[in-house]
Design an enzyme around this catalytic site. Structure first.
Site, PDB file in Angstrom:
ATOM      1  N   HIS A  75       0.840  -1.200   0.000  1.00  0.00           N
ATOM      2  CA  HIS A  75       0.000   0.000   0.000  1.00  0.00           C
ATOM      3  C   HIS A  75       0.872   1.245   0.000  1.00  0.00           C
ATOM      4  O   HIS A  75       1.755   1.380   0.833  1.00  0.00           O
ATOM      5  CB  HIS A  75      -0.915   0.009   1.234  1.00  0.00           C
ATOM      6  CG  HIS A  75      -2.138  -0.842   1.064  1.00  0.00           C
ATOM      7  ND1 HIS A  75      -3.294  -0.648   1.772  1.00  0.00           N
ATOM      8  CD2 HIS A  75      -2.373  -1.897   0.252  1.00  0.00           C
ATOM      9  CE1 HIS A  75      -4.203  -1.543   1.402  1.00  0.00           C
ATOM     10  NE2 HIS A  75      -3.657  -2.318   0.487  1.00  0.00           N
ATOM     11  N   TYR A 203      -8.881   5.440   7.974  1.00  0.00           N
ATOM     12  CA  TYR A 203      -8.954   5.758   9.404  1.00  0.00           C
ATOM     13  C   TYR A 203     -10.040   6.823   9.555  1.00  0.00           C
ATOM     14  O   TYR A 203      -9.954   7.879   8.936  1.00  0.00           O
ATOM     15  CB  TYR A 203      -7.610   6.292   9.910  1.00  0.00           C
ATOM     16  CG  TYR A 203      -6.552   5.207  10.035  1.00  0.00           C
ATOM     17  CD1 TYR A 203      -5.846   4.756   8.932  1.00  0.00           C
ATOM     18  CD2 TYR A 203      -6.273   4.633  11.283  1.00  0.00           C
ATOM     19  CE1 TYR A 203      -4.896   3.763   9.050  1.00  0.00           C
ATOM     20  CE2 TYR A 203      -5.311   3.638  11.411  1.00  0.00           C
ATOM     21  CZ  TYR A 203      -4.620   3.205  10.293  1.00  0.00           C
ATOM     22  OH  TYR A 203      -3.673   2.212  10.408  1.00  0.00           O
ATOM     23  N   PRO A 295      -3.538   0.023  18.923  1.00  0.00           N
ATOM     24  CA  PRO A 295      -3.340  -0.404  17.534  1.00  0.00           C
ATOM     25  C   PRO A 295      -3.460   0.699  16.483  1.00  0.00           C
ATOM     26  O   PRO A 295      -3.201   0.454  15.301  1.00  0.00           O
ATOM     27  CB  PRO A 295      -4.425  -1.470  17.332  1.00  0.00           C
ATOM     28  CG  PRO A 295      -5.427  -1.230  18.400  1.00  0.00           C
ATOM     29  CD  PRO A 295      -4.723  -0.599  19.542  1.00  0.00           C
ATOM     30  N   LYS A 299       1.578  -0.419  15.058  1.00  0.00           N
ATOM     31  CA  LYS A 299       2.994  -0.546  15.395  1.00  0.00           C
ATOM     32  C   LYS A 299       3.382  -1.781  16.220  1.00  0.00           C
ATOM     33  O   LYS A 299       4.569  -2.111  16.321  1.00  0.00           O
ATOM     34  CB  LYS A 299       3.456   0.711  16.189  1.00  0.00           C
ATOM     35  CG  LYS A 299       3.499   1.968  15.363  1.00  0.00           C
ATOM     36  CD  LYS A 299       4.698   1.971  14.427  1.00  0.00           C
ATOM     37  CE  LYS A 299       4.615   3.021  13.364  1.00  0.00           C
ATOM     38  NZ  LYS A 299       4.424   2.490  12.010  1.00  0.00           N
ATOM     39  N   TYR A 387       4.248   6.390  10.026  1.00  0.00           N
ATOM     40  CA  TYR A 387       3.389   5.265   9.666  1.00  0.00           C
ATOM     41  C   TYR A 387       4.165   4.187   8.916  1.00  0.00           C
ATOM     42  O   TYR A 387       4.005   2.992   9.189  1.00  0.00           O
ATOM     43  CB  TYR A 387       2.194   5.746   8.826  1.00  0.00           C
ATOM     44  CG  TYR A 387       1.108   4.708   8.714  1.00  0.00           C
ATOM     45  CD1 TYR A 387       0.136   4.574   9.707  1.00  0.00           C
ATOM     46  CD2 TYR A 387       1.055   3.830   7.637  1.00  0.00           C
ATOM     47  CE1 TYR A 387      -0.852   3.608   9.628  1.00  0.00           C
ATOM     48  CE2 TYR A 387       0.074   2.857   7.544  1.00  0.00           C
ATOM     49  CZ  TYR A 387      -0.877   2.752   8.542  1.00  0.00           C
ATOM     50  OH  TYR A 387      -1.845   1.785   8.470  1.00  0.00           O
TER      51      TYR A 387
HETATM   52  P1  RFL Z   1       2.353 -12.316  21.420  1.00  0.00           P
HETATM   53  O1  RFL Z   1       1.856 -12.364  20.026  1.00  0.00           O
HETATM   54  O2  RFL Z   1       1.401 -11.969  22.501  1.00  0.00           O
HETATM   55  O3  RFL Z   1       3.021 -13.729  21.727  1.00  0.00           O
HETATM   56  C1  RFL Z   1       3.425 -14.117  23.032  1.00  0.00           C
HETATM   57  C2  RFL Z   1       3.439 -15.636  23.096  1.00  0.00           C
HETATM   58  O4  RFL Z   1       3.890 -16.037  24.393  1.00  0.00           O
HETATM   59  C3  RFL Z   1       3.031 -17.058  24.872  1.00  0.00           C
HETATM   60  N1  RFL Z   1       3.098 -17.071  26.358  1.00  0.00           N
HETATM   61  C4  RFL Z   1       3.820 -17.965  27.069  1.00  0.00           C
HETATM   62  N2  RFL Z   1       4.590 -18.985  26.688  1.00  0.00           N
HETATM   63  C5  RFL Z   1       5.187 -19.717  27.675  1.00  0.00           C
HETATM   64  N3  RFL Z   1       5.023 -19.451  28.995  1.00  0.00           N
HETATM   65  C6  RFL Z   1       4.263 -18.433  29.411  1.00  0.00           C
HETATM   66  N4  RFL Z   1       4.114 -18.182  30.717  1.00  0.00           N
HETATM   67  C7  RFL Z   1       3.625 -17.637  28.438  1.00  0.00           C
HETATM   68  N5  RFL Z   1       2.797 -16.555  28.483  1.00  0.00           N
HETATM   69  C8  RFL Z   1       2.499 -16.230  27.216  1.00  0.00           C
HETATM   70  C9  RFL Z   1       1.676 -16.733  24.318  1.00  0.00           C
HETATM   71  O5  RFL Z   1       0.808 -17.852  24.268  1.00  0.00           O
HETATM   72  C10 RFL Z   1       2.058 -16.239  22.927  1.00  0.00           C
HETATM   73  O6  RFL Z   1       2.101 -17.273  21.985  1.00  0.00           O
HETATM   74  O7  RFL Z   1       3.585 -11.306  21.563  1.00  0.00           O
HETATM   75  P2  RFL Z   1       4.734 -10.904  20.515  1.00  0.00           P
HETATM   76  O8  RFL Z   1       5.363 -12.114  19.897  1.00  0.00           O
HETATM   77  O9  RFL Z   1       5.574  -9.920  21.225  1.00  0.00           O
HETATM   78  O10 RFL Z   1       3.961 -10.161  19.310  1.00  0.00           O
HETATM   79  C11 RFL Z   1       3.322  -8.926  19.497  1.00  0.00           C
HETATM   80  C12 RFL Z   1       2.121  -8.779  18.551  1.00  0.00           C
HETATM   81  O11 RFL Z   1       1.336  -9.948  18.659  1.00  0.00           O
HETATM   82  C13 RFL Z   1       1.283  -7.539  18.865  1.00  0.00           C
HETATM   83  O12 RFL Z   1       2.114  -6.441  19.160  1.00  0.00           O
HETATM   84  C14 RFL Z   1       0.367  -7.129  17.689  1.00  0.00           C
HETATM   85  O13 RFL Z   1      -0.608  -8.112  17.442  1.00  0.00           O
HETATM   86  C15 RFL Z   1      -0.323  -5.786  17.960  1.00  0.00           C
HETATM   87  N6  RFL Z   1      -1.263  -5.372  16.911  1.00  0.00           N
HETATM   88  C16 RFL Z   1      -0.804  -4.785  15.729  1.00  0.00           C
HETATM   89  N7  RFL Z   1       0.515  -4.633  15.495  1.00  0.00           N
HETATM   90  C17 RFL Z   1       0.957  -4.121  14.304  1.00  0.00           C
HETATM   91  O14 RFL Z   1       2.187  -3.986  14.124  1.00  0.00           O
HETATM   92  N8  RFL Z   1       0.101  -3.733  13.297  1.00  0.00           N
HETATM   93  C18 RFL Z   1      -1.249  -3.853  13.438  1.00  0.00           C
HETATM   94  O15 RFL Z   1      -1.971  -3.573  12.494  1.00  0.00           O
HETATM   95  C19 RFL Z   1      -1.753  -4.367  14.707  1.00  0.00           C
HETATM   96  N9  RFL Z   1      -3.074  -4.516  14.911  1.00  0.00           N
HETATM   97  C20 RFL Z   1      -2.638  -5.561  17.092  1.00  0.00           C
HETATM   98  C21 RFL Z   1      -3.528  -5.113  16.060  1.00  0.00           C
HETATM   99  C22 RFL Z   1      -3.150  -6.187  18.247  1.00  0.00           C
HETATM  100  C23 RFL Z   1      -4.507  -6.362  18.383  1.00  0.00           C
HETATM  101  N10 RFL Z   1      -4.936  -7.040  19.569  1.00  0.00           N
HETATM  102  C24 RFL Z   1      -5.908  -8.049  19.603  1.00  0.00           C
HETATM  103  C25 RFL Z   1      -4.214  -6.873  20.798  1.00  0.00           C
HETATM  104  C26 RFL Z   1      -4.878  -5.263  16.194  1.00  0.00           C
HETATM  105  C27 RFL Z   1      -5.391  -5.866  17.368  1.00  0.00           C
HETATM  106  C28 RFL Z   1      -6.887  -5.971  17.481  1.00  0.00           C
HETATM  107  C1  PHB Z   2      -5.621  -4.479  10.944  1.00  0.00           C
HETATM  108  O1  PHB Z   2      -5.787  -4.691   9.732  1.00  0.00           O
HETATM  109  O2  PHB Z   2      -5.874  -5.345  11.799  1.00  0.00           O
HETATM  110  C2  PHB Z   2      -5.121  -3.161  11.391  1.00  0.00           C
HETATM  111  C3  PHB Z   2      -4.681  -2.248  10.455  1.00  0.00           C
HETATM  112  C4  PHB Z   2      -4.222  -1.000  10.860  1.00  0.00           C
HETATM  113  C5  PHB Z   2      -4.210  -0.685  12.209  1.00  0.00           C
HETATM  114  C6  PHB Z   2      -4.645  -1.618  13.155  1.00  0.00           C
HETATM  115  C7  PHB Z   2      -5.103  -2.868  12.743  1.00  0.00           C
HETATM  116  O3  PHB Z   2      -3.794   0.549  12.595  1.00  0.00           O
END
Ligand code: RFL
Ligand code: PHB
Length: 392
Positions: A75, A203, A295, A299, A387
């Site tokens: 994009h 957005y 989110p 990032k 971004y």
């Molecule tokens: P994770 O993905 O939470 O993985 C951690 C892992 O550790 C395990 N765990 C354990 N394992 C052993 N012993 C324990 N005691 C443990 N406790 C936990 C868990 O089961 C899991 O498998 O962390 P990690 O790897 O640091 O990754 C981070 C990302 O997942 C997170 O920052 C993103 O998903 C955030 N996020 C977004 N980030 C972006 O860069 N771009 C986006 O567009 C974006 N959109 C989002 C998001 C997060 C969202 N939610 C649901 C929080 C949108 C949403 C809705």
């Molecule tokens: C997503 O597609 O899940 C998404 C995209 C952009 C954001 C957050 C989440 O800023």
């Protein structure tokens, strides 16, 4: 109890842990991953969708960009809808050709897991009662799996176990400082097999609250609505979701919006959170274990990737060049980038969401700020630069 030995014990197989494992494998550094959930659970979690260019480059360096190259959607711009009007931010034009890629975290996780399986690397899934020990001196990890007890002696522990993990919680209180901001609303997200309303993300700032139109592919859409924290998913039928989204969109998008049955629906709270430092002796925290962003700036996953770039370089320098420099600089380097992303995510959240406590004056000032940003090359460049992702 079975006693094993490795160089790096990685706790958590989210994107941070899996990517670190893959980069260590490429550098020939022995490691294992210990994960509390099953492989199926980990690979099904629906979360992030946007990769910065530097994250894409890192996945390429790790040798796991084949599928990404095939189905990732590059994009060059995003849209901001405010006052009923859409404004395009020309990400590429404003940043010397940089872009972001739409590619679900679910896919990143699957690609990394597949590479791990193919390389025959060890992951202890469904590990219970994971504990980390003696990480200032001679680190080791204990856990049980299928009723069997394990002890893994190692030289370093990488705490990639997310916000609720055990690693950060194991650091003595007097060695750690945390900074936190909790927002008074959440994001209700749905995934649906309908074509996206727009070929670029929108957005939405509206009087009824924030909304986001995102996607996973040309046939799968991801939409979010700002909702009160007290709302429950069960209160939001698909019909109610689409109706509310339509209210927040402009007439053109409202007309174009294709609705359909949701295949996932969940509410995520919004939080800003940073841990300082990110290294404690031979324990490193990385990704959500060390910091959380709301989110809005997309990032979270990207910050996990940049931590891992620093950490894998530091460990490679240590094992291949006998240098401790990267290890000693790890925390400072990460935190410098983390705080910039925290600021950007906070700013985007503040600017685009409705806060119940804001006065009419606050609302006017925010409108003026948004009008300034969108009407100024400098303002748009600031947004675009952040971004697409700041350089490592
Ligand atoms: P994770 O993905 O939470 O993985 C951690 C892992 O550790 C395990 N765990 C354990 N394992 C052993 N012993 C324990 N005691 C443990 N406790 C936990 C868990 O089961 C899991 O498998 O962390 P990690 O790897 O640091 O990754 C981070 C990302 O997942 C997170 O920052 C993103 O998903 C955030 N996020 C977004 N980030 C972006 O860069 N771009 C986006 O567009 C974006 N959109 C989002 C998001 C997060 C969202 N939610 C649901 C929080 C949108 C949403 C809705
Ligand atoms: C997503 O597609 O899940 C998404 C995209 C952009 C954001 C957050 C989440 O800023």
């Amino acid at each position: 109890m079975e006693v094993l030995n490795t160089k790096v014990a990685i706790i958590g197989s989210g994107p941070a842990g899996l990517l670190l494992g893959q980069l260590l494998y490429k550098a020939g550094i022995e490691h294992v991953i210990i994960e509390q959930r099953s492989a199926e659970y980990v690979s099904a979690r629906i979360r992030a969708g946007i990769l910065e260019q530097v994250s894409v480059d890192l996945l390429k360096q790790a040798g796991v960009d084949q599928h990404l190259k095939e189905i990732g959607l590059p994009h060059q711009g995003i849209k901001i809808l405010t006052g009923g009007e859409k404004h395009r931010i020309d990400l590429s034009g404003l940043t010397n050709g940089k872009q972001v890629t739409v590619y679900g975290q679910t896919e990143v996780t699957k690609d990394l897991m597949q590479a791990r399986n193919e390389a025959g690397l060890t992951t202890f899934y469904e590990s219970n009662d994971v504990k980390i020990h003696d990480f200032y001196e001679k680190p080791y990890v204990t856990f049980t799996q299928n009723g069997k007890q394990y002890r893994i002696d190692c030289e370093f522990i990488a705490g990639c176990d997310g916000y609720h993990g055990v690693c950060r919680a194991s650091v003595p209180q007097n060695q750690i400082k945390t900074f936190e901001k909790v927002y008074p609303f959440g994001w209700l997200g749905i995934l649906a097999d309908v074509p996206p309303v727009s070929d670029e993300l929108i957005y939405v700032q509206s009087e009824r609250g924030f909304a986001l139109c995102s996607m996973r592919s040309n046939t799968r859409s991801r939409y979010y609505l700002q909702v009160p924290l007290t709302d429950q998913v069960a209160e939001w039928s698909d019909e109610r979701f689409w109706e509310e989204l339509k209210h927040r969109l402009d007439p053109e998008s409202r007309k174009k919006l294709v609705t359909g049955a949701s295949i996932e629906k969940s509410i995520a709270p919004l939080r800003s959170f940073v841990t300082e430092p990110m290294r404690f002796g031979k324990l490193f925290l990385a990704g959500d274990a060390a910091h959380i962003v709301p989110p809005t700036g997309a990032k979270g996953l990207n910050l996990a990737a940049s931590d891992i770039a620093y950490l894998s370089n530091a460990l490679t320098e240590f094992y291949l060049n006998n240098s401790e420099q990267g290890i000693n600089e790890y925390s400072e380097k990460c935190l410098k980038r983390v705080w910039k992303a925290e600021r950007f995510s906070w700013w985007m959240t503040h600017l685009l969401h409705r806060f119940e406590t804001e006065s009419d004056f606050d609302i006017k000032i925010k409108k003026a700020e948004l009008a300034y940003i969108l009407g100024s090359e400098a303002g748009k460049t600031t947004l675009a630069e952040n971004y697409v992702g700041l350089a490592y």
